[in-house]
Design a protein around this motif. Structure first.
Motif, short mmCIF file in Angstrom:
data_model
loop_
_atom_site.label_atom_id
_atom_site.label_comp_id
_atom_site.label_asym_id
_atom_site.label_seq_id
_atom_site.Cartn_x
_atom_site.Cartn_y
_atom_site.Cartn_z
N ALA A 126 41.25 8.21 45.83
CA ALA A 126 41.13 6.83 46.57
C ALA A 126 39.97 6.68 46.80
O ALA A 126 39.92 5.23 47.33
CB ALA A 126 41.96 7.10 47.81
N GLY A 127 38.92 7.06 46.40
CA GLY A 127 37.48 6.54 46.47
C GLY A 127 36.50 7.12 47.47
O GLY A 127 35.33 6.79 47.60
N SER A 128 37.00 8.03 48.36
CA SER A 128 36.19 8.80 49.21
C SER A 128 34.93 9.52 48.42
O SER A 128 35.15 10.14 47.19
CB SER A 128 36.99 9.90 49.79
OG SER A 128 36.11 10.63 50.66
N THR A 129 33.82 9.53 49.19
CA THR A 129 32.69 10.43 48.39
C THR A 129 32.22 11.55 49.55
O THR A 129 31.37 12.04 49.43
CB THR A 129 31.63 9.35 48.50
OG1 THR A 129 31.14 8.82 49.79
CG2 THR A 129 31.80 8.02 47.33
N SER A 130 33.11 11.91 50.25
CA SER A 130 33.03 13.16 51.00
C SER A 130 32.73 14.38 50.33
O SER A 130 33.45 14.73 49.52
CB SER A 130 33.94 13.22 52.34
OG SER A 130 34.03 14.44 52.57
N SER A 131 31.88 15.16 50.83
CA SER A 131 31.59 16.40 50.21
C SER A 131 31.91 17.59 51.37
O SER A 131 31.16 18.58 51.34
CB SER A 131 30.18 16.51 49.74
OG SER A 131 29.38 16.13 50.59
N GLN A 132 32.69 17.24 52.43
CA GLN A 132 32.85 18.20 53.39
C GLN A 132 33.23 19.58 53.09
O GLN A 132 33.92 19.93 52.11
CB GLN A 132 33.80 17.81 54.36
CG GLN A 132 35.23 17.38 54.02
CD GLN A 132 36.22 16.98 55.01
OE1 GLN A 132 35.72 16.36 56.03
NE2 GLN A 132 37.42 16.96 54.68
N VAL A 133 33.03 20.59 53.90
CA VAL A 133 33.40 22.17 53.85
C VAL A 133 34.34 22.13 55.03
O VAL A 133 33.96 22.03 56.16
CB VAL A 133 32.26 22.99 53.82
CG1 VAL A 133 32.94 24.44 53.69
CG2 VAL A 133 31.39 22.63 52.69
N GLU A 134 35.70 22.51 54.51
CA GLU A 134 36.81 22.61 55.58
C GLU A 134 36.95 24.41 55.51
O GLU A 134 37.20 25.00 54.49
CB GLU A 134 37.80 22.01 55.28
CG GLU A 134 39.03 22.11 56.13
CD GLU A 134 40.24 21.14 56.04
OE1 GLU A 134 41.21 21.28 56.51
OE2 GLU A 134 40.11 20.61 54.63
N ASN A 135 37.07 24.76 56.66
CA ASN A 135 37.27 26.47 56.82
C ASN A 135 38.63 26.49 57.58
O ASN A 135 38.76 26.15 58.52
CB ASN A 135 36.36 26.96 57.67
CG ASN A 135 34.90 27.01 56.73
OD1 ASN A 135 34.88 27.67 55.66
ND2 ASN A 135 33.90 26.57 57.28
N LEU A 136 39.61 27.28 56.84
CA LEU A 136 40.97 27.40 57.45
C LEU A 136 41.02 28.74 58.21
O LEU A 136 40.51 29.59 57.57
CB LEU A 136 41.93 27.55 56.40
CG LEU A 136 42.17 26.41 55.42
CD1 LEU A 136 43.21 26.08 54.59
CD2 LEU A 136 42.28 24.85 56.27
N PRO A 137 41.72 28.99 59.43
CA PRO A 137 41.61 30.26 60.19
C PRO A 137 42.51 31.26 59.59
O PRO A 137 43.40 30.98 58.85
CB PRO A 137 42.10 29.71 61.49
CG PRO A 137 42.91 28.61 61.16
CD PRO A 137 42.33 27.83 60.12
N THR A 138 42.12 32.43 59.81
CA THR A 138 42.80 33.53 59.39
C THR A 138 43.32 34.32 60.76
O THR A 138 43.00 34.08 61.63
CB THR A 138 42.32 34.46 58.47
OG1 THR A 138 41.17 34.89 59.22
CG2 THR A 138 41.82 34.16 57.09
N ARG A 139 44.42 35.29 60.48
CA ARG A 139 44.96 35.96 61.62
C ARG A 139 45.11 37.43 61.44
O ARG A 139 45.91 37.78 60.30
CB ARG A 139 46.41 35.39 62.19
CG ARG A 139 46.73 35.90 63.57
CD ARG A 139 47.80 34.86 63.97
NE ARG A 139 48.67 34.34 63.23
CZ ARG A 139 50.01 34.67 63.36
NH1 ARG A 139 50.31 36.02 64.23
NH2 ARG A 139 51.07 34.56 62.58
N LEU A 140 44.96 38.39 62.29
CA LEU A 140 45.23 39.99 62.00
C LEU A 140 46.49 39.95 62.48
O LEU A 140 47.24 39.77 63.18
CB LEU A 140 44.37 40.76 62.98
CG LEU A 140 44.57 42.22 62.99
CD1 LEU A 140 44.29 42.68 61.48
CD2 LEU A 140 43.85 42.96 64.10
N ILE A 141 47.26 40.59 61.34
CA ILE A 141 48.76 41.16 61.69
C ILE A 141 49.09 42.54 61.82
O ILE A 141 48.79 43.19 60.87
CB ILE A 141 49.66 40.42 60.44
CG1 ILE A 141 49.31 38.88 60.10
CG2 ILE A 141 51.00 40.82 60.63
CD1 ILE A 141 49.90 38.10 61.34
#
Length: 332
Positions: free
Chosen positions: A303-318
């Protein structure tokens, strides 16, 4: 030969214009049409068996509606879940062109080039090789070692590794076998480093490695299990659940007990981990969310964004039944 169903055929049958059908089937109907109209168009489209003419769409819009997805191993259930998240989020707007990476990187490069020749609009990259980044809008999935200006969606494995270290320490474990993967992965290296850094000073870790393969891990465990026992090792930490399945089966076949003599831990909470014998303690990785978030970032780029962000998704101990208190004494 059966005649191809056209957009105009759907419009006539639904009693609306071709423009309305096009907008509805491209998901551009929000706030424009009633729920009844949207439902009717979709129902008629499905009933008639309408399919988007991608060649006509490409000529009209300059886009193909195709997204390239490069994954390293489609036989690994982790990537099956990842692809499911990607395909679900792509919806009806785009179709995934899946490229399975080959052990020969030249073959993979050739296959990625073929996908580019098809006119893919964007690329989702889940391998360490930096294939064609920048040729089309690209998002990198869980590959922090890939250095580029492309947006990255990564998995935060370090926090759950620290929690695991504290959990096992609380159970009395001080000596560990840690089965890593034999190929390079910054994500898994970060996890093992976070785990060992969180252990108390009197802890000891024996590092080993094998492919992400049940039989390879089982063979390694058969070879090492009794020496682990004599050395006082009480917990076997595995980078992946597939390796943990192999370790579990080997330990039990040798007549040893889990978790009484060895606790066994996996790394990505595959679906079979709830029914393994015993059910596997592991780390839940939001694999489907990883795919969905990557598609959302790619849509923003398209759509035209020029973002170069880094996203970190959480994990969980089961925590399940493959872990328990450390056995009280080693056999000399």
């Amino acid at each position: 030969m059966t005649q191809r169903v056209t957009l105009a055929n759907v419009a006539t049958a639904a009693g609306v214009s071709s423009a309305v059908v096009s907008l509805v089937l491209r998901g551009k109907d929000q706030g424009r049409f009633s729920a009844e109209t949207v439902s009717r168009v979709k129902a008629v489209s499905a009933e008639l068996g309408y399919r988007v003419d991608r060649r006509a769409r490409s000529l009209a819009t300059g886009t193909s509606g195709l997204i390239g997805v490069v994954v390293p191993d489609i036989s690994n259930p982790f990537y099956g879940t990842l692809l499911d998240g990607i395909v679900t989020e792509l919806g009806e707007d785009y179709q995934a062109v899946i490229v399975a990476a080959h052990k020969d990187s030249a073959v993979t490069r050739r296959n990625v080039a073929s996908a580019l020749d098809l006119g893919i609009d964007g690329l989702l990259l889940a391998t360490t090789e930096q294939f064609e980044i920048g040729v089309v809008p690209t998002v990198v999935l869980d590959q922090p070692e890939v250095k580029s200006d492309a947006p990255h969606v990564n998995i935060d494995v370090e926090s759950s590794a620290r929690i695991l270290a504290n959990y096992l320490t609380h159970l009395g474990h001080r000596r560990f076998a840690y089965i890593q993967v034999s190929h390079r992965s910054d994500t898994l290296a970060a996890r093992s480093t976070a785990f060992t850094d969180e252990l108390p000073d009197d802890a000891e870790v024996e590092f080993l490695s094998c492919p992400i393969d049940l039989e390879a891990a089982a063979s390694l465990t058969v070879e090492r299990a009794f020496s682990w026992y004599r050395a006082g090792i009480t917990a076997v930490v595995c980078a992946t659940d597939l390796q943990a399945y192999g370790a579990l089966s080997a330990i039990l076949e040798l007549g040893l007990k889990v978790p009484e003599e060895f606790s066994v831990i996996g790394g990505d909470d595959l679906p079979f981990s709830t029914v393994s014998n015993p059910p596997l303690t592991t780390v839940r990785i939001p694999t489907g969310d990883l795919g969905r978030q990557a598609v959302q970032r790619l849509r923003e780029l398209l759509a035209g964004s020029t973002s170069s962000q880094v996203e970190n998704l959480p994990t969980r101990l089961i925590i399940r039944k493959s872990t328990g208190p450390a056995r009280s004494a080693a056999v000399s």
